[in-house]
Structure formats: C-alpha cells, structure tokens
Design a protein around this motif. Structure first.
Motif, short mmCIF file in Angstrom:
data_model
loop_
_atom_site.label_atom_id
_atom_site.label_comp_id
_atom_site.label_asym_id
_atom_site.label_seq_id
_atom_site.Cartn_x
_atom_site.Cartn_y
_atom_site.Cartn_z
N PHE A 1 -1.93 -32.89 7.38
CA PHE A 1 -0.83 -32.99 6.42
C PHE A 1 -1.39 -32.98 5.00
O PHE A 1 -2.47 -33.49 4.72
CB PHE A 1 -0.03 -34.27 6.65
CG PHE A 1 0.87 -34.22 7.85
CD1 PHE A 1 2.17 -33.76 7.74
CD2 PHE A 1 0.40 -34.62 9.10
CE1 PHE A 1 3.00 -33.70 8.84
CE2 PHE A 1 1.23 -34.57 10.21
CZ PHE A 1 2.53 -34.10 10.08
N GLY A 2 -0.62 -32.36 4.12
CA GLY A 2 -0.98 -32.32 2.70
C GLY A 2 0.24 -31.96 1.88
O GLY A 2 1.28 -31.56 2.41
N HIS B 1 -7.42 -32.59 4.28
CA HIS B 1 -8.73 -33.17 4.57
C HIS B 1 -8.81 -33.39 6.08
O HIS B 1 -7.95 -34.07 6.66
CB HIS B 1 -8.92 -34.48 3.82
CG HIS B 1 -8.90 -34.31 2.32
ND1 HIS B 1 -7.71 -34.22 1.61
CD2 HIS B 1 -9.90 -34.19 1.41
CE1 HIS B 1 -7.99 -34.07 0.33
NE2 HIS B 1 -9.30 -34.05 0.17
N VAL B 2 -9.81 -32.80 6.70
CA VAL B 2 -9.93 -32.80 8.16
C VAL B 2 -11.26 -33.42 8.58
O VAL B 2 -12.23 -33.42 7.82
CB VAL B 2 -9.81 -31.37 8.72
CG1 VAL B 2 -8.43 -30.80 8.42
CG2 VAL B 2 -10.88 -30.46 8.13
N ARG C 1 4.76 -26.27 7.94
CA ARG C 1 6.02 -26.82 8.43
C ARG C 1 6.30 -28.10 7.65
O ARG C 1 5.46 -29.01 7.61
CB ARG C 1 5.95 -27.11 9.93
CG ARG C 1 7.25 -27.64 10.50
CD ARG C 1 7.25 -27.60 12.02
NE ARG C 1 6.09 -28.24 12.59
CZ ARG C 1 5.37 -27.72 13.59
NH1 ARG C 1 5.71 -26.56 14.10
NH2 ARG C 1 4.34 -28.36 14.07
N VAL C 2 7.47 -28.14 7.01
CA VAL C 2 7.87 -29.35 6.29
C VAL C 2 7.97 -30.50 7.28
O VAL C 2 8.43 -30.32 8.42
CB VAL C 2 9.20 -29.13 5.55
CG1 VAL C 2 9.66 -30.40 4.86
CG2 VAL C 2 9.04 -28.01 4.53
N GLY D 1 4.95 -30.67 -4.45
CA GLY D 1 4.96 -32.07 -4.08
C GLY D 1 5.47 -32.36 -2.70
O GLY D 1 5.30 -33.48 -2.21
N VAL D 2 6.10 -31.37 -2.01
CA VAL D 2 6.66 -31.64 -0.69
C VAL D 2 5.52 -31.80 0.32
O VAL D 2 4.49 -31.11 0.24
CB VAL D 2 7.61 -30.50 -0.26
CG1 VAL D 2 6.87 -29.20 -0.02
CG2 VAL D 2 8.39 -30.89 1.00
N LEU D 3 5.70 -32.71 1.27
CA LEU D 3 4.70 -32.95 2.30
C LEU D 3 4.89 -31.95 3.43
O LEU D 3 5.99 -31.80 3.96
CB LEU D 3 4.83 -34.37 2.85
CG LEU D 3 3.84 -34.78 3.96
CD1 LEU D 3 2.42 -34.79 3.42
CD2 LEU D 3 4.21 -36.13 4.54
#
Length: 413
Positions: free
Chosen positions: A61-62, A219-220, A237-238, A280-282
């Motif tokens: 996620f980012g 970051h993985v 994908r939101v 800014g959306v995750l």
C-alpha cells in the motif's frame, strides 16, 4: 453299574457339544457371507482443469502523489501587492502566481539602462582615441607614456561597459522577478503568502505539484524487493474498491534497504489513471513480477498437503517436508491420487507445474476422505453447500438450555 451310567452320560454330553459347535460356526459363516458388501462410493465435487494466465504478485500500500513537488520562492524582497493563484488551482508553466511591488526595481532598471548608454559612449570615444594614439606611437610622434595612458583609458572604458551590461541584466532580472511565476504545469498545493506580506528570498510562497505524472511510493520487505525490476507492470486498486483503478510501471528502485525498517523503496509511475485516482489517495499496488500464460491453474482448496517430519542429524533439528497431491477422477467412478509440483500462487489460485494437465477432472470437495483408487460418486454441488438452517448464537443457546432446565425442574416438582 453306576460307573457305566456315568460314562454314558459324559459321552452324550461330548457328542452334543461337538454338534452344537459345528452348527454355530456354520451359521456364523453364512451370516458373514450374507452381510459382506462393498463400501459405497464417496461423494465428491469436481471441476475440469483449465489453462489460464497467472502472475506472481507483490502487493503493498502507498499514497498517490505527484512525481515532483516544486517549492516556489520569491527571488526579490518587497511587499506583496497581488495574488493570482489559490489553493487547488491548475496553473500553466510561466503563469503569474503573485506580484511584488516593483517601483524600486523599475527605477533601478532604468538607471542601469542610462549607465549603459553613458559607458557605451565613453567606450566608443576612448576606442577611437586609442587607435589614433596607436598610429602616432608607431610614427614616433608621441611618447610611450602618452600611448600607455591612452591604452589604459580605453581598457577602463571597456571594463565599465561590461560592468554596466551586467548591472542592466541583473536589474532586468530583478524587475521580472517581481512577478512570482510557476516554473511547471501543475496544481497549487499550498499558498503561504498574502497581500500585504513582505516576500523574502528563501521563503516558500507556493507549493506546486507537477502534473506531468503521478507516482506511488511503496516499501516492501527484502525478499519481495529482490524480485522487483524496472519496467514491471503494476495495477492500482483504491483501498475501499474491488476494481482496478489505474495502471503503471516500476520506474525507480532504491539501491539499498532502510536500516531501521529493513524495507526497500519502490517508485511506480502511473500510465493509466481512473476516476478514483487523486493525489493523496491510498491505493494497493499490485506488481506483476512474473506471468505464465496458458498454464494449468486450480483452486488452492483442491490440494492435499502431505507433511513429513524429518530430523536433521547434524543440527539435531526438526524439518518439515511438504508435498502436494490432487485426486483425478477417471470414468466418473474412480479417483487416482497424483503428486503435483506447484508453480506460481496468486490469491486462491495455484499453477500446477507438473502432475496434471488442462482438461483433467479433479476433486475439489471431499478429497480429504479419499485414498488412491477410491470409488467416487460425483455429487451435485448443491449437496456441498452450507446448511441453510439458521445458526443460533451462543448466548441464545445458553438461554434455551436454561429454559429447558427450568421446565424440567418445574415438571419434577
């Protein structure tokens, strides 16, 4: 006479026991034969293996952000007299965002222009004088001192002319910088000055998000970071949606891991943006590390896992060795166990590298009760659906049990 009678009775008893024993064994044998029947076939649910495309994926996620965020700072200091851009505005490259009071810088520019004209005239005059003195010096009509003075005057005029050109350039630049302009095409993320404020050099006046492109930074862990390569396709994908919202590719990969977290940074540039993608959306970034096309793929639930415990003699440690198999139905009546080698795993789907082929009919429900060469009966999938009977919560069950006990007590009393 008594002895003879006793012997006769004993002989009769032995004969009766012998007859009784033989008759019992015969009846048990007949009973066993009548009730010996074959075990009924096991009911199973099956599917046909199909050839599909499957990918090894890395998910993380980012937040979506602009590839570059530019901080616009004033180049001159003076009072802000006009504001032309607000938060959220889309601005073009070179568009004026604000204006600084410019009277002082305009006067400096005009003064530099005048000084340049004066120095240019002096340079022309001294240049002609130096050429005349040079010709006279060649004919020995003037002294060396007079020639040197003319040369020094000419060089001084030349230097002053160059200095006045530089002053004019600087004053022109300062006058132009009284208009604070956007260096990029983008969106205003913040405005930190207002009319009446004194703009100073080094103070951030606006933050502009470069709209040339969006990116996500994820970051993985180390094992996944090793598998990431530049150019790999990515789906976005939101976080609260199930459909793919955008697509992109890996464009940058950090050459080292963070010493504190042990994670590696990966930057992904968007190449296709849906309506749900905003700054800014995750989002969940799904990186396709490796893709196999037209390969046998089955549900993970169809696998039968076999675990063997091994003891490592050198380290005296216990190791678990896992192997997998599936049951293949032939002739709709017999299920044969086949060892399989697993390939790529994606969600609830597994690639079968070897052991079965596309078109094979495999058991997906009921395989835990099977052994090799077991007779099976392919049942209707509805028979394997969960019971529709309404489940009773644990607390309600306790209340029902308490009511039942109470009723029993009342009946007894």
């Amino acid at each position: 006479m008594k002895n003879l009678s006793l012997l006769s009775v004993l002989s009769l008893i032995i004969v009766l026991q012998a007859c009784s024993g033989g008759s019992g064994e015969s009846s048990r044998s007949n009973w066993s034969g009548q009730n010996k029947q074959e075990d009924p076939p096991t009911s199973v649910e099956t599917i046909t293996v199909s050839a599909q495309n499957i990918s090894q994926q890395i998910k993380s996620f980012g937040n979506i952000r602009a590839q570059e965020i530019v901080q616009v700072t004033p180049q001159v200091s003076n009072r802000v007299v006009e504001i032309h851009a607000e938060l959220g505005d889309t601005v073009q490259q070179g568009e004026v965002l604000a204006k600084v009071y410019d009277a002082t810088y305009r006067d400096q520019y005009k003064q530099a222009q005048s000084q340049l004209e004066q120095n240019r005239s002096a340079y022309v005059r001294d240049s002609l004088q130096f050429q005349r003195q040079k010709e006279l010096y060649k004919k020995d009509l003037i002294s060396a001192t007079e020639f040197d003075n003319a040369k020094a005057t000419f060089q001084n005029s030349k230097a002053q002319l160059e200095s006045s050109k530089a002053n004019l350039t600087e004053s022109r630049e300062n006058l132009n910088n009284t208009k604070i302009s956007s260096p990029v095409y983008g969106t205003v993320l913040s405005r930190k000055i207002s009319e009446g404020d004194v703009a100073t050099t080094g103070q951030t006046a606006f933050e502009i998000a470069n709209l040339i492109g969006y990116q996500a930074r994820v970051h993985v862990p180390f094992e996944e970071w090793k598998e990431v390569e530049i150019g790999q396709p990515v789906n976005f994908r939101v976080s609260n949606q199930s459909d793919i919202s955008g697509r992109g590719r890996v464009t940058q990969k950090s050459p080292r891991l963070d010493a504190n977290t042990g994670l590696g940074e990966v930057r992904i540039s968007l190449t296709e943006r849906g309506n749900s993608i905003y700054q800014g959306v995750l989002v969940e970034s799904i990186i396709d590390v490796e893709t196999h096309n037209d390969t046998p793929v089955i549900p993970r639930a169809a696998l039968v896992e076999n675990v063997q415990t091994l003891i490592e003699p050198e380290s005296n440690s216990i190791q678990l060795q896992r192997s997998y198999s599936v049951f293949v139905v032939q002739g709709d009546s017999i299920a044969f166990e086949r060892k399989v080698e697993l390939g790529i795993q994606q969600g609830n789907s597994v690639e079968i590298a070897s052991g079965i082929n596309a078109g094979d009919e495999i058991v997906i429900t009921g395989q835990s009760d099977l052994t090799d060469s077991t007779k099976v009966r392919i049942a209707d999938p509805e028979n394997f659906q969960p019971s529709s009977k309404e489940e009773v919560p644990i607390q309600d069950m306790k209340d029902q049990q308490a009511d039942s006990v109470s009723q029993d007590t009342s009946a007894t009393s």
